[in-house]
Scaffold this motif. Sequence first.
Motif, PDB file in Angstrom:
ATOM      1  N   LEU A 250      -3.164  -2.558   5.498  1.00  0.00           N
ATOM      2  CA  LEU A 250      -2.621  -3.705   4.770  1.00  0.00           C
ATOM      3  C   LEU A 250      -2.865  -4.996   5.551  1.00  0.00           C
ATOM      4  O   LEU A 250      -3.260  -6.020   4.985  1.00  0.00           O
ATOM      5  CB  LEU A 250      -1.113  -3.509   4.518  1.00  0.00           C
TER       6      LEU A 250
ATOM      7  N   PRO B 221      -2.127  -2.885  -5.527  1.00  0.00           N
ATOM      8  CA  PRO B 221      -2.297  -2.135  -4.285  1.00  0.00           C
ATOM      9  C   PRO B 221      -3.288  -2.924  -3.422  1.00  0.00           C
ATOM     10  O   PRO B 221      -4.370  -3.288  -3.912  1.00  0.00           O
ATOM     11  CB  PRO B 221      -2.876  -0.788  -4.738  1.00  0.00           C
TER      12      PRO B 221
ATOM     13  N   ARG C  15       0.857  -1.191   0.000  1.00  0.00           N
ATOM     14  CA  ARG C  15       0.000   0.000   0.000  1.00  0.00           C
ATOM     15  C   ARG C  15       0.885   1.229   0.000  1.00  0.00           C
ATOM     16  O   ARG C  15       2.033   1.184   0.407  1.00  0.00           O
ATOM     17  CB  ARG C  15      -0.905   0.017   1.225  1.00  0.00           C
TER      18      ARG C  15
ATOM     19  N   TYR D 277       3.321   0.122  -2.596  1.00  0.00           N
ATOM     20  CA  TYR D 277       2.596  -0.658  -3.612  1.00  0.00           C
ATOM     21  C   TYR D 277       3.423  -0.811  -4.892  1.00  0.00           C
ATOM     22  O   TYR D 277       3.445  -1.901  -5.487  1.00  0.00           O
ATOM     23  CB  TYR D 277       1.173  -0.110  -3.819  1.00  0.00           C
TER      24      TYR D 277
END
Length: 608
Positions: A529, A498, A472, A476
């Motif tokens: 995440l 992502p 993320r 990402y």
Amino acid sequence: MCGIIGYVGADQVVPVVLDGLRRLEYRGYDSAGMAVIGDDGIRILRAAGKLRNLEQRAYHEPLYGTTGVGHTRWATHGAPTEANAHPQVDGRGEIAVVHNGILENYAALRRELLDDGVELASDTDTELIAQLLGRETGCLAERVLRVLPRLQGQYAVVTVRSAEPDTVVAFRQGPPLVIGIGRGENLVASDVTAILHRTREVVYLDNGEVAVVRADRVELLDAAGGPVERPPETLDWDAGRVEKGGYRHFMLKEIFEQPDAIRNTVRAHLDAERSGVIVDGLGIPADRLDRLRRIHLVACGTSWHSCLVGKFILERLTGLPTEVDYASEYRYREPLLGDDLLVVGVTQSGETADTLSAMELAAAGGALLATVCNVRGSSSWRLATARMLTQAGPEIGVASTKAFTTQLVALTVLALALRRARGLADRLDEQLVRELQRLPLAVEEVLRTDRALYRRGTEILSEATDSLYLGRGILYPIALEGALKLKEISYLHAEGYPAGEMKHGPIALVTDGFPVVAVATATATRDKLLGNLMEVRARGATVLAVAEPEADDVAEIAELVLPVPTVHPLLQPVVAVVPLQLLAYNVAVELGHDVDQPRNLAKSVTVE
Ligand code: AGP
């Protein structure tokens, strides 16, 4: 793409050409060949497949002569057969041509030659150049000057003619050619790695120019035949850097060179004494700095991933809106250009055709052009007004590693330089400079990780056919890069995403034991995440994570944690990518693949 070497001098040419081709094989490896001018005219040897096939033929069918050319091919026109290998010759077998690039008027030229009764022996566009040269009169250079206007597209061509046994003629439009100035010998090559062990004095050929190369002199001509003066440059790379140095593969050597490559890149651009950025070194004119309102980053492949990271860093540190484009899309999408725009072409080789075209378009639209590039003197280097050299040294493994991490460092320095120039510098800058200086130690720590962890990770990935890489925010792009590395060299399907997007489709892939590789170092979005990882775990995924060793929350979810030390969040991509490079490398070795020369790929993509 294709590798080219030409030689004229006092030594036997076959060992020189084979040695050069060995150093160039990373550019293309579908087939290889050479032409040698001997006492009885031009002799050609070609072989489909890897260079070792040509080497075997050269052993059994020795050729003698001191002038010649060699080529290692990445097929464009025609299958990678012996008939389509280079050199290609004219109808009388008096002129031999090696070529990197694509002739865009191939069909028209081919039709014209066939209509004229010319018998063609291959499907290549290269043979058309040889045939056209063969139909002209005069010396080879005169023939080249007459044929040049007939060629459309991109080409780097080196040619020899039996009647001129002491001459090699080279010309280019697009793909690079460099001339190596030796003692009593001169060379031509598609890149300097082929000639570094013989000379470090080089002259880069510009688009539209012709070089007439003899053992004792090199003449440069413009497309009209007028003389061009350009003094040689001295390269600062040494030949040892293009050897494996005891490592099994270049890729592994290059992964382990990252601490030094990063250290050198940081030192080249930061003034440690004043803990400041050397703005002048970037060469951005002051008046352009004042007008700067926007940034576009353009690149391909791994370099594009570094741009995705760069966007986070540049926007955070400079406040300038930054867009990232695939160079191949940018050049056709009619971007909004102007003199308030900085366009940065990010490229290891400095020769990627799409990146160069995107940069040319931007310059024509009034943008200030910069490049982050690993090769001084390359095409992007010469195109740009502002230049940042990554100090990775020659990168031979097709899968880019140290070029990527040094690009991340260079983009951070660029952001710091712009920030300072815009009067925004504060204590964060000092902190980042200190962190950049500490970064090589952090990467060294990653490289010391217990091998057993990688063995486990390798087992998990190599037994699967697909995997998902998630990250993320600024991490990402590292998920994308990790997936690309795995795909390139292990030929296993991997998709980078992502993590927050995963629920909108890719989660459908997840079943029992499906590997999910998470880039989970401590950023503002790590909790988010972890939530995403719980979702895939609930569906049976096996989670592998890159995280700090003390991150218990990650360890609870992941089957395996590849540890990385804590660094500033803006620099986490640099340390987080290293375990993913090692993982991809180990999987490819486990599966028995040719790590340095993966299927269908070429190091430098000099055609569109
Ligand atoms: C990286 O592993 C690849 N081989 C490839 O994506 C590469 O990054 C891309 O072709 C761009 O090359 P460049 O950096 O030389 O422009």
